[in-house]
Design a protein around this motif. Structure first.
Motif, short mmCIF file in Angstrom:
data_model
loop_
_atom_site.label_atom_id
_atom_site.label_comp_id
_atom_site.label_asym_id
_atom_site.label_seq_id
_atom_site.Cartn_x
_atom_site.Cartn_y
_atom_site.Cartn_z
N LEU A 22 -10.04 -0.83 3.37
CA LEU A 22 -9.06 0.23 3.59
C LEU A 22 -9.80 1.48 4.07
CD1 LEU A 22 -6.89 -0.26 0.38
CD2 LEU A 22 -6.32 -0.99 2.70
N LEU A 26 -8.95 6.66 -0.08
CA LEU A 26 -7.82 5.83 -0.50
C LEU A 26 -6.74 6.76 -1.07
CD1 LEU A 26 -6.63 2.97 -1.14
CD2 LEU A 26 -7.76 3.18 -3.37
N VAL A 28 -3.16 6.91 -3.09
CA VAL A 28 -2.13 6.22 -3.88
C VAL A 28 -1.19 7.30 -4.43
CG1 VAL A 28 -1.64 4.75 -5.85
CG2 VAL A 28 -3.73 4.40 -4.52
N VAL A 40 -8.58 -4.54 0.06
CA VAL A 40 -7.38 -5.13 -0.49
C VAL A 40 -7.31 -6.59 -0.04
CG1 VAL A 40 -5.84 -4.51 1.44
CG2 VAL A 40 -4.93 -4.77 -0.88
N LEU A 48 -6.64 -5.06 -5.42
CA LEU A 48 -7.19 -3.82 -4.86
C LEU A 48 -8.59 -3.69 -5.44
CD1 LEU A 48 -7.07 -1.08 -3.38
CD2 LEU A 48 -6.11 -0.12 -5.49
N ALA B 809 2.44 1.02 -3.59
CA ALA B 809 1.32 1.92 -3.81
C ALA B 809 0.37 1.93 -2.63
CB ALA B 809 0.57 1.51 -5.06
N ILE B 810 0.11 0.76 -2.13
CA ILE B 810 -0.88 0.67 -1.05
C ILE B 810 -0.26 -0.11 0.08
CG2 ILE B 810 -3.11 -0.29 -0.40
CD1 ILE B 810 -3.81 0.08 -3.44
N ALA B 812 -0.54 -2.51 2.27
CA ALA B 812 -1.49 -3.60 2.49
C ALA B 812 -1.29 -4.21 3.88
CB ALA B 812 -1.32 -4.68 1.42
#
Lengths: 197, 812
Positions: A22, A26, A28, A40, A48, B809-810, B812
């Motif tokens: 990623l 990062l 979140v 990820v 993660l 949240a992420i 992906a």
């Protein structure tokens, strides 16, 4: 590219295993996190993975970062499993234990030497795909294996007579052995070569 | 089997009442405090699938008695799914009542066994797994070994290795094939016999050689004697023929003949009187002459007289011997005796004549009287000439028939003749006739006597007449008697002179005999010399010299013959010895040939037997090689499978859970001489070997080792029933390990499509796993089952189905 730091080594292994790196920092729940690297899982492994270089971050700082990440994920209701890979000098056990309560923690350290890659891989193994042997091929091809080990100067007649009885089990083999010996004993011919069947 | 929907459990073990456990998700996570019934659910699943609970059976064979919940009558476990509801008597429903399991599990053997061994890791099993796997009693393989064998499928190689086991060792081969032992023994015996035969043959050949040498020596010694023959020594048959001919017999016979002749000469020689040379021939001749003169003088005088008398006497006695042919004494004595006998005979004859003449005279008178008497009797008989007796009897027979006076013969009346009655007349007549008959009888007797007497007289007269001499005879007898008496007188007179003559004649005879003997002796001596001369010539000895005494010559010849005989006897001995040696040589050579032949036969037989045995042994060796190849192949397979597959997998699994543990458990290379015996060991990550897992690993890591071993075995085989049922497997693990474990389970489920059932008692672990195993993609599912109890202790199972939710949240 040859990895020069533990972090790079970890990232390289994980990427090779199918993890996607990623972009940093990062983020979140709109909160940016400063990790050495974040990856990820794709497809069925939604992990993660955050990589922390313990050379740069102190134990406390590391723990705080992980705790913050955990809270952020909770806020978003994420069920994504988190793994913290601690590259570099090993933190105190207390720190590792504390992090362990939040997520999976893998203190890979700073392996060096020729086994360095293997040791890192073993630390990361749980994140890597499991190579299973082909169970259907586990049953060995005994006939081929036997053929490889049989001496080349064997009498064809004897070899065939014995191998033909193999499917019939131990006693059949024993019987044919007996028969071959008795047959040879009773053979009065001067013929030194074996008869073909 | 993914279509199994639910497992319904009623009053089973610690579960009171009925609960239903959903089975439709890939992962089922069961949580409950201790005693809530987690293990009961998993063993209910095993029972419903296999009809048995292997782990419980292992702990307690009477486990069936404890399956029904306390206070309930029976227990039921029931699997259901879309395809399982069709039949009434369907498998997958199992009742337990009064300690008995009723009904069949859903799975058949071997799937049921596969589930029990490879899919279900009971809590009670986990702690002892390593021990259980390695435990082997002497008769049976350990489960681990069994697993390895099943895994490798080495039946064919094992069949070869076990089936050819006996070929590896010659003693075992002999045991399974007595023929092999017999063949070997036969080879040994033949070899021994053959060597013995060879020795015997060599001995015989040596013996034959010695015999030949001995024979040759003897024959060389003899050669000159054998008819000048040059003996073909090599030709024993010819030699035998030559030696069998008794060459010395003929000379010996000849010598024997000469010896007989010599003996005869010697005998003759010795029969001559010893005083031969002393006796003077002329003396004998003088004596003879003197005696002859005396004898002749006597012959001319007395001899003539005697002969004259004898000549005279010969008219009477023609056989009288002459004195010349006998001797005077005998002739004289014989003549005297004969004269005496004859004189007596003549005197007797003359006397008998006189007596006979007188008797004839008397007899003539008696005959006259007898004839007269017969004449008187005849006259009287003539007067009574009828047959009085017969007539009287006839008349007597007639008397009964006379009843009157009429005659029975003529019929006339008798009364006309006589007044006397007829019967009276006849009776008178009978009486007279009877009287006459008596008279006639007496007369006949008289005549008979007279006739007999006459006949006797006549016979006597005849006899006496025969005794009488005729007149001429009487004269001749008288004359002869007179002459004989004269001659007797002369003989008596010359008796002394006769005696003297006899002496003379005897003297002459003696002298003549002496003379004859003397002459004979002279003749014999001449003959003996001639014979000896002949013998000398025959014996090729020096001739008999004139001066050589006969005795010396005889001794010389005797010695020569004896020497020659001795020589020939020695020759015979030598010949016989040579013949014996020849026969011995022939026999020895034959025996040597025979022994050689025996040896050759045995050697041939031995070669044949050894060849057959060698062939059989070659086959045994080849079988051994095949067995070795099978063993090598098995080793290679086992090494490959264990090193490349199983140990790698176990290593991988173990390392995933314990990345810090330096010792990693591994299968020990399981090839031993006896076959496969699987065992466990540890290896340091650097490569060298460690001890057994039990001695090298901590309790937690030992548990991990067992768990990963179970998983490694599970994944080493074809997933015939792709379930993993784990009963609280995370005991004694620290949190790091638990996190690793959770990741592993996720990998197994999501990457390798195993349906996973896990029971855990720890709440935080449950939560952690729930998070870690959350559905990761669309269609993924997680079922959680939470066990609790109501106020009445009834079991409550609360199921929760979790589905995939996109992570916000992420990105992906």
């Amino acid at each position: 590219m040859t990895p020069s730091t533990p972090v790079e080594r970890v990232v390289a292994i994980l990427k090779e295993a199918g993890y996607r790196e990623l972009s940093l920092p990062l983020t979140v729940a709109s909160v940016p996190f400063d990790f050495a690297a974040a990856l990820v899982g794709t497809n069925k492994a939604p992990d993660l993975i955050v990589v922390i270089d313990t050379l740069l971050d102190s134990d406390v700082r590391t723990q705080q970062k992980i705790d913050s990440l955990g809270r952020a994920l909770d806020v978003t209701g994420s069920r994504r499993p988190v793994t913290a890979v601690l590259a570099g000098p090993r933190p105190l056990d207390l720190t590792i234990e504390a992090i362990g309560r939040v997520c999976r923690v893998l203190p890979v350290g700073t392996p060096t030497g020729p086994d360095a890659n293997r040791l890192v891989q073993e630390w990361l193994a749980v994140l890597l795909p499991l190579d299973l042997p082909d169970a259907s091929k586990a049953v060995a091809d005994t006939d081929n294996e036997l053929a490889k080990h049989l001496p080349t100067n064997l009498d064809f007649y004897v070899q065939k007579a014995i191998l033909d009885e193999v499917p019939n089990g131990v006693s059949a083999v024993r019987t044919v052995l007996h028969r071959l010996i008795v047959e040879a004993l009773n053979d009065n011919s001067d013929d030194t070569t074996e008869r073909e069947i | 089997m993914e279509h199994l929907e639910t497992l319904m459990i009623t009053d089973f073990r610690s579960i009171k009442g009925s609960i239903t456990v959903p089975l439709s998700a890939p992962i089922i996570l069961i949580h409950g405090s201790n005693g809530a019934g987690k293990t009961s659910i998993l063993s209910a699943l095993e029972l419903a699938l296999t009809g048995d609970i292997a782990a419980m059976r292992r702990a307690d064979a009477a486990f069936c008695n404890y399956l029904v919940h306390r206070g309930a009558q029976s227990a039921t476990v029931k699997l259901s799914g879309p395809n399982l509801v069709k039949e009434n008597d369907r498998p997958g429903i199992v009742h337990v009542q009064e300690g008995k399991i009723i009904g069949n599990g859903l799975l058949q053997h071997p799937l049921a066994q596969f589930f029990a061994e490879r899919c279900y890791l009971a809590q009670s099993t986990l702690g002892r797994l390593l021990d259980i796997y390695q435990h082997a009693d002497p008769q049976n393989d350990s489960p681990l070994t069994r697993f390895v064998k099943d895994l490798l499928g080495l039946d064919h190689l094992d069949a070869l290795i076990d089936g050819l086991h006996d070929a590896a060792d010659i003693r075992r081969t002999k045991n399974i094939a007595p023929e092999f032992r017999e063949a070997e023994n036969r080879c040994k015996t033949l070899k021994k016999n053959s060597e013995a035969a060879k020795q015997i043959a060599n001995q015989q050949i040596a013996t034959a050689s010695i015999a030949r040498k001995e024979f040759e020596e003897l024959i060389n010694h003899l050669t000159s004697e054998i008819r000048g023959h040059t003996p073909p020594v090599d030709d024993f048959a010819e030699m035998k023929a030559i030696l069998e001919y008794a060459i010395e017999d003929a000379p010996l016979l000849l010598l024997a003949q000469y010896r007989r002749e010599l003996n005869s000469i010697q005998k003759t020689w010795s029969s001559l009187p010893n005083d031969f040379s002393a006796t003077d021939r002329s003396t004998v001749e003088d004596e003879q002459r003197a005696a002859s003169a005396l004898a002749e003088a006597w012959s001319n005088n007395t001899g003539r007289k005697l002969e004259s008398v004898l000549e005279t006497l010969r008219t009477t006695f023609p056989d009288l011997p002459s004195w010349a042919s006998t001797n005077p004494d005998l002739a004289h004595e014989t003549a005297i005796n004969r004269i005496s006998v004859e004189t007596k005979r003549l005197a007797f004859l003359i006397e008998r004549e006189r007596a006979a003449a007188a008797r004839v005279n008397e007899l003539d008178k008696d005959i006259g009287r007898a004839e007269d008497r017969i004449k008187i009797v005849d006259d009287q008989v003539a007067s009574l000439a009828i047959d009085a007796n017969g007539l009287s009897q006839a008349l007597a027979a007639l008397t009964p028939h006379i009843h009157n006076e009429n005659c029975l013969v003529c019929g006339r009346d008798f009364s006309e003749v006589s007044p006397e009655p007829l019967i009276g007349h006849v009776q008178q007549r009978i009486a007279r006739l009877t009287e006459q008959a008596g008279r006639l009888s007496a007369l006949a007797k008289e005549k008979s006597e007279a006739t007999t007497r006459l006949a006797a007289l006549l016979r006597e007269r005849e006899s006496e007449s025969n005794k009488r001499l005729s007149q001429e005879e009487q004269v001749a007898f008288q004359e002869r008697l007179a002459n004989l008496t004269d001659s007797e007188g002369v003989l008596t007179e010359i008796a002394p002179a006769v005696a003297t003559g006899s002496k003379y004649l005897h003297r002459l005879a003696t002298a003549q005999r002496h003379l004859a003997e003397t002459r004979n002796r002279d003749r014999l001596a001449t003959e003996l010399r001639a014979s000896i001369a002949t013998l000398c010539s025959q014996l090729q000895q020096p001739e008999l010299g004139n001066a050589e005494p006969l005795a010396t010559a005889l001794d010389r010849l005797e010695t020569h013959i004896a020497a020659e005989e001795q020589r020939l006897i020695l020759l015979r001995q030598d010949r016989l010895r040579a013949l014996e040696a020849c026969l011995k040589a022939i026999k020895s050579e034959a025996e040597a040939r025979q022994a050689q032949s025996t040896y050759t036969d045995l050697a041939t037989e031995l070669e044949k037997a050894e060849k057959a045995f060698g062939k059989a042994d070659t086959r045994r060796t080849q079988a051994k090689a095949i067995a070795q190849a099978a063993r090598d192949a098995r080793t290679a397979i086992v090494r490959r499978v264990f090193n490349e597959s199983l140990n790698t997998l176990w290593h991988d699994l173990f390392v995933r859970l314990t990345p810090t543990e330096p010792f990693v458990p591994a299968f020990k290379l399981p090839e031993t001489s006896e076959g496969i015996v699987a065992a466990l060991e540890t290896r340091h990550r650097s490569g060298h070997n460690g001890g057994t897992p039990g001695s090298m690993l901590s309790a937690g890591n030992l548990n991990t080792a067992a768990l990963t071993l179970f998983l490694a075995l599970h994944f080493s085989v074809e997933p015939r029933f792709p379930w993993l049922v784990l009963d609280d497997p995370i005991q004694s693990m620290d949190e790091v390990h638990i996190a690793q474990f959770a990741a592993l389970i996720r990998t197994l489920s999501k990457s390798h499509e195993r349906k996973v059932l896990i029971a855990v008692h720890d709440r935080s672990l449950f939560d952690y796993l729930k998070l870690e195993l959350s559905p990761a993609f669309l269609g993924d599912q997680l079922i959680t089952v939470q066990l609790s109890r109501s106020a009445t202790d009834v079991t409550i199972a609360e199921s929760n189905f979790l589905t995939f939710q996109k992570d916000k949240a992420i990105a992906a």
